[in-house]
Design a protein around this motif. Structure first.
Motif, short mmCIF file in Angstrom:
data_model
loop_
_atom_site.label_atom_id
_atom_site.label_comp_id
_atom_site.label_asym_id
_atom_site.label_seq_id
_atom_site.Cartn_x
_atom_site.Cartn_y
_atom_site.Cartn_z
N MET A 1 0.82 -1.20 0.00
CA MET A 1 0.00 0.00 0.00
C MET A 1 0.86 1.26 0.00
N ARG A 2 0.32 2.29 -0.58
CA ARG A 2 1.09 3.51 -0.81
C ARG A 2 0.23 4.76 -0.57
N ILE A 3 0.90 5.86 -0.20
CA ILE A 3 0.25 7.18 -0.31
C ILE A 3 0.55 7.66 -1.72
N THR A 4 -0.50 7.92 -2.49
CA THR A 4 -0.29 8.27 -3.90
C THR A 4 -0.30 9.78 -4.14
N PRO A 75 8.25 4.14 0.51
CA PRO A 75 6.87 3.75 0.84
C PRO A 75 6.80 2.64 1.88
N ASP A 76 7.74 1.70 1.86
CA ASP A 76 7.68 0.62 2.85
C ASP A 76 8.19 1.12 4.21
N GLY A 77 9.01 2.17 4.18
CA GLY A 77 9.58 2.69 5.43
C GLY A 77 8.57 3.48 6.25
N VAL A 78 7.40 3.78 5.70
CA VAL A 78 6.39 4.53 6.48
C VAL A 78 5.18 3.65 6.82
N SER A 81 4.66 -2.26 11.42
CA SER A 81 5.49 -3.48 11.36
C SER A 81 4.76 -4.61 10.63
N SER A 82 3.43 -4.56 10.56
CA SER A 82 2.72 -5.61 9.82
C SER A 82 2.78 -5.35 8.31
N GLY A 83 3.14 -4.14 7.93
CA GLY A 83 3.14 -3.77 6.52
C GLY A 83 1.73 -3.54 5.97
N GLY A 84 0.72 -3.68 6.83
CA GLY A 84 -0.66 -3.59 6.36
C GLY A 84 -1.30 -2.23 6.57
N ASN A 85 -0.58 -1.33 7.21
CA ASN A 85 -1.18 0.00 7.43
C ASN A 85 -0.06 1.04 7.49
N ILE A 125 -8.23 2.62 7.28
CA ILE A 125 -7.65 1.36 6.78
C ILE A 125 -7.85 0.25 7.82
N ALA A 126 -7.70 0.61 9.09
CA ALA A 126 -7.93 -0.37 10.16
C ALA A 126 -9.42 -0.68 10.33
#
Ligand SMILES: O=C([O-])CC(=O)C(=O)O
Ligand SMILES: [Mg+2]
Length: 387
Positions: A1-4, A75-78, A81-85, A125-126
């Motif tokens: 997921m990304r902020i676009t 994008p992955d750095g923000v 830890s689950s990578g889902g949010n 998202i949650a």
């Protein structure tokens, strides 16, 4: 997921009102959207935010610095830890890269506005109301009932005592039992007449707080404290310059009742200085830090940590600003309540359409995110920006 994308527009919230320090004839607010590529229930998740009244829109800072830092972050750095949010703390660090400490200026407003939108997106998202998410993160129980008070009582052209009384009566009719009015924008004698009129109007149905918006020097502050202490006020707010901690400390020697301040302190370091040097009393005074002006909830969490270190309860916080973000923080983290401006700063202030004030309290609806989708006039301007 990304902020676009991150979008900002500066909107007027002008009105003819004035407090002891400024008028609102040219007041603006930034509205921002943080757009994600997440689709939830058939709709793209977009987080929204805006800054509170009193500081102007922050389009320049947002467009020149903070938007790019969000969009250019790994994008992955923000992510959490689950990578889902999203992780609002990591996004905050990304926004604040290459910013020196201190001298907070108005970048705290720009960051606070974006932080609001990031938390809105994160809770959406949650799939949770933000206040429930905050309580869960902190291992606390959410309390959807939040105390709110009606702020108004401004000076404006042609407003006489009858109009002031009528305004206050209107707040009582809408379910409030604490109202606030401005002082310090007229002579002390005239302010005394205004206070007498309002107290006469509200009788035993409500309490009254007064707000000087930082207008008084020590001598005037003492004169007012001596006048005000004869009245059964709920609090005496922002008597002197927000950064003059020794003035605040000196005034508390002349005013045994509750005092309130903090809406113009924009960092946890400033809050700490207030608690260190301002003579504020944790058994009766109120703290009004407003996350939308002061680097957002990520920073507000640090401020709450400072409070704890200094022996203050979060329940002494009643934030400035009248927005739903602070309502969520109040319900999720146990603040003492929140400001509201029943007649001002629309469509940004206020509550979702289904919410009414009952004997000074509202109940938070179970809406994902901050709950902007429940306020039709607000969500329609928000969606114009980004959907
Ligand atoms: O008049 C203002 O700037 C707003 C204010 O101080 C408050 O709501 O406490
Ligand atoms: Mg104030």
């Amino acid at each position: 997921m990304r902020i676009t994308d991150v979008v900002e527009i500066t909107k007027p919230i002008a009105s003819p009102i004035r407090n002891a320090y400024i008028d609102f004839s040219k007041m603006t607010a930034s509205l921002v959207a943080v757009v994600t590529d997440v689709i939830k229930d058939g709709r793209r998740v977009v987080g929204y935010g805006f800054n509170s009244n009193g500081r102007y829109g922050q389009g320049g800072l947002i467009r020149e610095r903070f938007r790019d830092r969000i969009l250019q972050a790994d994008p992955d750095g923000v992510l959490d830890s689950s990578g889902g949010n999203l992780d609002p703390h990591r996004l905050w660090d990304a926004m604040m890269a290459n910013e020196k400490p201190g001298g907070h200026g108005e970048r705290s407003v720009a960051v606070g506005t974006l932080d609001m939108a990031i938390w809105d997106a994160t809770a959406k998202i949650a799939g949770q109301p933000l206040f429930r998410m905050l309580a869960e993160i902190n291992g606390a129980r959410a309390n959807p009932r939040v105390f709110v008070y009606a702020a108004g009582g401004y000076y404006y052209p042609g407003k006489d005592l009858a109009a002031l009384r009528h305004e206050m009566r209107g707040y009582l009719n809408r379910g409030y039992n604490l109202v606030k009015m401005k002082i310090g924008g007229a002579s002390i004698d005239e302010d005394r007449r205004r206070i007498d009129a309002v107290l006469d109007e509200i009788g035993n149905d409500a309490r009254l707080a007064v707000d000087a918006n930082g207008r008084f020097d020590l001598e005037t502050g003492i004169a007012y404290a001596k006048m005000l202490r004869d009245y059964p006020l709920f609090w005496f707010e922002e008597a002197g310059d927000p950064l003059d901690y020794s003035l605040q400390a000196a005034l508390s020697g002349f005013y045994p009742g509750s005092m309130a301040t903090g809406e113009n302190l924009f960092s946890h370091q400033d809050a700490r200085n207030l608690l260190r040097y301002g003579g504020m009393r944790p058994d009766r005074d109120y703290l009004q830090f407003d996350c939308a002006l002061s680097y957002g909830l990520v920073e507000y969490l640090r401020t709450l940590e400072v409070l704890k270190q200094f022996g203050w309860s979060a329940s002494r916080c009643v934030p400035h600003g009248g927005h739903q973000m602070s309502l969520n923080i109040a319900a999720g983290l146990g603040l003492g309540g929140n400001e509201s401006y029943p007649d001002l700063f629309q469509p940004y202030g206020g509550f979702p359409d289904s919410v009414t004030v009952d004997n000074g309290y509202i109940t938070m609806p179970e809406l994902p995110g901050i709950g902007f989708e429940g306020k039709s006039d607000l969500i329609s301007v928000m969606r114009e920006l980004a959907e």
